[in-house]
Design a protein around this motif. Structure first.
Motif, PDB file in Angstrom:
ATOM      1  N   ASN A  11       4.261   1.388   7.603  1.00 27.80           N
ATOM      2  CA  ASN A  11       4.072   0.080   6.958  1.00 27.80           C
ATOM      3  C   ASN A  11       2.597  -0.321   7.125  1.00 27.80           C
ATOM      4  O   ASN A  11       2.241  -1.217   7.882  1.00 27.80           O
ATOM      5  N   TYR A  12       1.740   0.332   6.391  1.00 37.10           N
ATOM      6  CA  TYR A  12       0.299   0.161   6.573  1.00 37.10           C
ATOM      7  C   TYR A  12      -0.167  -1.230   6.142  1.00 37.10           C
ATOM      8  O   TYR A  12      -1.120  -1.775   6.711  1.00 37.10           O
ATOM      9  N   SER A  13       0.482  -1.812   5.150  1.00 39.93           N
ATOM     10  CA  SER A  13       0.069  -3.137   4.674  1.00 39.93           C
ATOM     11  C   SER A  13       0.302  -4.204   5.737  1.00 39.93           C
ATOM     12  O   SER A  13      -0.537  -5.071   5.962  1.00 39.93           O
ATOM     13  N   MET A  14       1.462  -4.145   6.412  1.00 39.30           N
ATOM     14  CA  MET A  14       1.747  -5.087   7.485  1.00 39.30           C
ATOM     15  C   MET A  14       0.747  -4.919   8.629  1.00 39.30           C
ATOM     16  O   MET A  14       0.229  -5.908   9.174  1.00 39.30           O
ATOM     17  N   ALA A  15       0.459  -3.663   8.985  1.00 34.81           N
ATOM     18  CA  ALA A  15      -0.504  -3.407  10.054  1.00 34.81           C
ATOM     19  C   ALA A  15      -1.885  -3.935   9.685  1.00 34.81           C
ATOM     20  O   ALA A  15      -2.589  -4.518  10.520  1.00 34.81           O
ATOM     21  N   ALA A  16      -2.280  -3.756   8.408  1.00 34.41           N
ATOM     22  CA  ALA A  16      -3.591  -4.252   7.969  1.00 34.41           C
ATOM     23  C   ALA A  16      -3.628  -5.775   7.990  1.00 34.41           C
ATOM     24  O   ALA A  16      -4.650  -6.375   8.343  1.00 34.41           O
ATOM     25  N   ALA A  17      -2.521  -6.422   7.622  1.00 37.51           N
ATOM     26  CA  ALA A  17      -2.462  -7.887   7.639  1.00 37.51           C
ATOM     27  C   ALA A  17      -2.593  -8.413   9.062  1.00 37.51           C
ATOM     28  O   ALA A  17      -3.317  -9.387   9.313  1.00 37.51           O
ATOM     29  N   ILE A  18      -1.911  -7.779   9.995  1.00 43.66           N
ATOM     30  CA  ILE A  18      -2.001  -8.208  11.391  1.00 43.66           C
ATOM     31  C   ILE A  18      -3.417  -8.002  11.922  1.00 43.66           C
ATOM     32  O   ILE A  18      -3.988  -8.868  12.594  1.00 43.66           O
ATOM     33  N   TYR A  28       0.827  -1.207   0.000  1.00 44.99           N
ATOM     34  CA  TYR A  28       0.000   0.000   0.000  1.00 44.99           C
ATOM     35  C   TYR A  28       0.856   1.249   0.000  1.00 44.99           C
ATOM     36  O   TYR A  28       1.810   1.385   0.778  1.00 44.99           O
ATOM     37  N   ASN A  29       0.509   2.146  -0.907  1.00 49.77           N
ATOM     38  CA  ASN A  29       1.166   3.447  -1.009  1.00 49.77           C
ATOM     39  C   ASN A  29       0.129   4.522  -0.765  1.00 49.77           C
ATOM     40  O   ASN A  29      -0.902   4.569  -1.451  1.00 49.77           O
ATOM     41  N   ILE A  30       0.377   5.356   0.223  1.00 46.70           N
ATOM     42  CA  ILE A  30      -0.619   6.348   0.615  1.00 46.70           C
ATOM     43  C   ILE A  30      -0.924   7.335  -0.506  1.00 46.70           C
ATOM     44  O   ILE A  30      -2.018   7.894  -0.596  1.00 46.70           O
ATOM     45  N   PHE A  31       0.047   7.527  -1.412  1.00 46.22           N
ATOM     46  CA  PHE A  31      -0.163   8.466  -2.512  1.00 46.22           C
ATOM     47  C   PHE A  31      -0.877   7.804  -3.692  1.00 46.22           C
ATOM     48  O   PHE A  31      -1.659   8.440  -4.390  1.00 46.22           O
ATOM     49  N   ALA A  32      -0.605   6.501  -3.904  1.00 45.05           N
ATOM     50  CA  ALA A  32      -1.278   5.783  -4.992  1.00 45.05           C
ATOM     51  C   ALA A  32      -2.723   5.461  -4.641  1.00 45.05           C
ATOM     52  O   ALA A  32      -3.578   5.314  -5.522  1.00 45.05           O
ATOM     53  N   GLY A  33      -3.003   5.319  -3.352  1.00 45.34           N
ATOM     54  CA  GLY A  33      -4.367   5.021  -2.929  1.00 45.34           C
ATOM     55  C   GLY A  33      -4.631   3.534  -2.846  1.00 45.34           C
ATOM     56  O   GLY A  33      -3.815   2.694  -3.251  1.00 45.34           O
ATOM     57  N   LEU A  34      -5.793   3.207  -2.335  1.00 49.30           N
ATOM     58  CA  LEU A  34      -6.140   1.813  -2.066  1.00 49.30           C
ATOM     59  C   LEU A  34      -6.303   0.998  -3.339  1.00 49.30           C
ATOM     60  O   LEU A  34      -5.974  -0.193  -3.372  1.00 49.30           O
ATOM     61  N   TRP A  35      -6.795   1.604  -4.399  1.00 44.28           N
ATOM     62  CA  TRP A  35      -7.114   0.832  -5.597  1.00 44.28           C
ATOM     63  C   TRP A  35      -5.995   0.848  -6.631  1.00 44.28           C
ATOM     64  O   TRP A  35      -6.060   0.126  -7.625  1.00 44.28           O
ATOM     65  N   ASN A  36      -4.952   1.654  -6.426  1.00 39.35           N
ATOM     66  CA  ASN A  36      -3.852   1.730  -7.390  1.00 39.35           C
ATOM     67  C   ASN A  36      -2.536   1.192  -6.849  1.00 39.35           C
ATOM     68  O   ASN A  36      -1.536   1.192  -7.546  1.00 39.35           O
ATOM     69  N   SER A  37      -2.515   0.747  -5.600  1.00 36.42           N
ATOM     70  CA  SER A  37      -1.295   0.157  -5.025  1.00 36.42           C
ATOM     71  C   SER A  37      -1.077  -1.237  -5.587  1.00 36.42           C
ATOM     72  O   SER A  37      -2.033  -1.964  -5.869  1.00 36.42           O
ATOM     73  N   PRO A  38       0.198  -1.653  -5.770  1.00 35.62           N
ATOM     74  CA  PRO A  38       0.486  -2.969  -6.371  1.00 35.62           C
ATOM     75  C   PRO A  38       0.036  -4.124  -5.482  1.00 35.62           C
ATOM     76  O   PRO A  38       0.167  -4.078  -4.261  1.00 35.62           O
ATOM     77  N   TRP A  39      -0.479  -5.170  -6.100  1.00 41.64           N
ATOM     78  CA  TRP A  39      -0.976  -6.362  -5.417  1.00 41.64           C
ATOM     79  C   TRP A  39       0.173  -7.312  -5.127  1.00 41.64           C
ATOM     80  O   TRP A  39       0.962  -7.635  -6.010  1.00 41.64           O
ATOM     81  N   VAL A  40       0.294  -7.798  -3.880  1.00 48.75           N
ATOM     82  CA  VAL A  40       1.382  -8.723  -3.520  1.00 48.75           C
ATOM     83  C   VAL A  40       0.860 -10.020  -2.916  1.00 48.75           C
ATOM     84  O   VAL A  40       1.640 -10.864  -2.471  1.00 48.75           O
ATOM     85  N   GLY A  41      -0.431 -10.214  -2.843  1.00 50.14           N
ATOM     86  CA  GLY A  41      -1.003 -11.458  -2.329  1.00 50.14           C
ATOM     87  C   GLY A  41      -0.776 -11.630  -0.849  1.00 50.14           C
ATOM     88  O   GLY A  41      -1.045 -10.732  -0.045  1.00 50.14           O
ATOM     89  N   LEU A  42      -0.237 -12.794  -0.466  1.00 56.30           N
ATOM     90  CA  LEU A  42      -0.080 -13.148   0.949  1.00 56.30           C
ATOM     91  C   LEU A  42       1.298 -12.811   1.509  1.00 56.30           C
ATOM     92  O   LEU A  42       1.676 -13.321   2.566  1.00 56.30           O
ATOM     93  N   LYS A  43       2.039 -11.968   0.832  1.00 50.13           N
ATOM     94  CA  LYS A  43       3.402 -11.642   1.251  1.00 50.13           C
ATOM     95  C   LYS A  43       3.452 -11.134   2.694  1.00 50.13           C
ATOM     96  O   LYS A  43       4.276 -11.590   3.493  1.00 50.13           O
ATOM     97  N   HIS A  44       2.593 -10.214   3.044  1.00 47.47           N
ATOM     98  CA  HIS A  44       2.649  -9.613   4.381  1.00 47.47           C
ATOM     99  C   HIS A  44       2.200 -10.596   5.460  1.00 47.47           C
ATOM    100  O   HIS A  44       2.657 -10.505   6.602  1.00 47.47           O
ATOM    101  N   PHE A  45       1.355 -11.539   5.094  1.00 49.65           N
ATOM    102  CA  PHE A  45       0.945 -12.559   6.060  1.00 49.65           C
ATOM    103  C   PHE A  45       2.110 -13.500   6.368  1.00 49.65           C
ATOM    104  O   PHE A  45       2.286 -13.939   7.505  1.00 49.65           O
TER     105      PHE A  45
END
Length: 290
Positions: free
Chosen positions: A255-262, A34-51
């Protein structure tokens, strides 16, 4: 009558929807870089990486263990405490003293956790009232309670009991008043003392309330009181739980993606624990939420 009751319930429903359901699309960030500037729908998809990173990061594994340790101890200490206090208050015959104890015991519930942390720092401080009392008794050296790692958990449990035991007692006192008084009269006629009356009448009468509250409590097994843990930490204490890691990695380090995964994993585990505890209770005792 029902329309008025639903109207009173409406503010709670609206707040729940805004703060619990409306943010749910943000879960998508757990599967993105997740990139705060790209936004929720334009950030690159990484699947289960953060999990996967959650279980591969030593700090997170330790935080999961600490969260589980703190939650289990909190349940073991704080869950039976309101039951015991309710039984004791119920035995008090003096109405004024009984009401005074009830009021004083549940007043701390209305304090914020940050206020409780502030009171704890003042009370356990090197020059606080506890040290003043101990030095008055023994003329020994003052103790730095808040800098001792081995005292961190006991202090957290003590503060949790002090703040919430009175509020939980209200629920059990209400359940005790619903028990048929004729049962106690019959027990006294049969020669049962107060202990046996509690054992065979009061505690079985509290069974349904206690089990329902326990089901909800088990759902928070992988949660923790962020305000209390974070507020009581200092330079001498090293005790991270999941919520403090989410704050440090998600808010402070971005690191918003890691926080969201947790957060997603915590919610999923809470759901599974609640459903499992409810199913087990329904099968063994016949008592369940649904």
């Amino acid at each position: 009558m029902n329309a008025f009751a639903y109207l009173l319930l409406l503010p709670s429903l609206v707040l729940t929807f805004i703060f619990a359901y409306l943010p749910m699309p943000g879960i998508v960030a757990a599967f993105q870089d997740y990139n705060i500037f790209a936004g929720l729908w334009n950030s690159p998809w990484v699947g289960l990486k953060h999990f996967r990173d959650v279980f591969e990061t030593p700090m997170l594994r330790e935080a999961i263990y600490n969260t589980l340790e703190l939650s289990v101890l909190t349940i073991l200490v704080c869950f039976p405490a309101p039951i015991v206090l309710a039984l004791m208050i119920n035995e008090v015959k003096d109405g004024l003293f009984k009401r005074s104890v009830q009021t004083l015991s549940y007043l701390p519930h209305f304090l914020s956790w940050i206020a409780v942390v502030g009171l704890a720092y003042s009370f356990f401080d090197v020059y606080g009232p506890l040290n003043d009392f101990l030095t008055l008794l023994s003329d020994g050296e003052r103790i730095m309670f808040l800098s001792k790692q081995e005292l961190f958990l006991p202090i957290l449990l003590l503060l949790s009991v002090w703040k919430e035991v009175g509020w939980g007692t209200v629920v059990y006192l209400a359940a005790i008043t619903a028990i048929d008084p004729s049962l106690y009269e019959a027990a006294r006629i049969d020669g049962a003392n107060r202990w046996k009356q509690h054992l065979h009448i009061t505690l079985p009468g509290l069974k349904m309330t206690a089990i329902l509250l326990l089901i909800f409590t088990l759902g928070t097994l992988f949660m923790s009181n962020f305000e209390l843990v974070y507020g009581m930490q200092n330079a001498f204490i090293n005790y991270d739980v999941i919520s403090t890691v989410v704050f440090s990695s998600g808010i402070q380090q971005g690191n918003y993606s890691m926080a969201a995964a947790i957060g997603f994993m915590q919610g999923l585990v809470a759901l599974l624990l609640t459903v499992g505890a409810n199913a087990l209770s329904k099968r063994t005792t016949g008592i369940s939420i649904w």
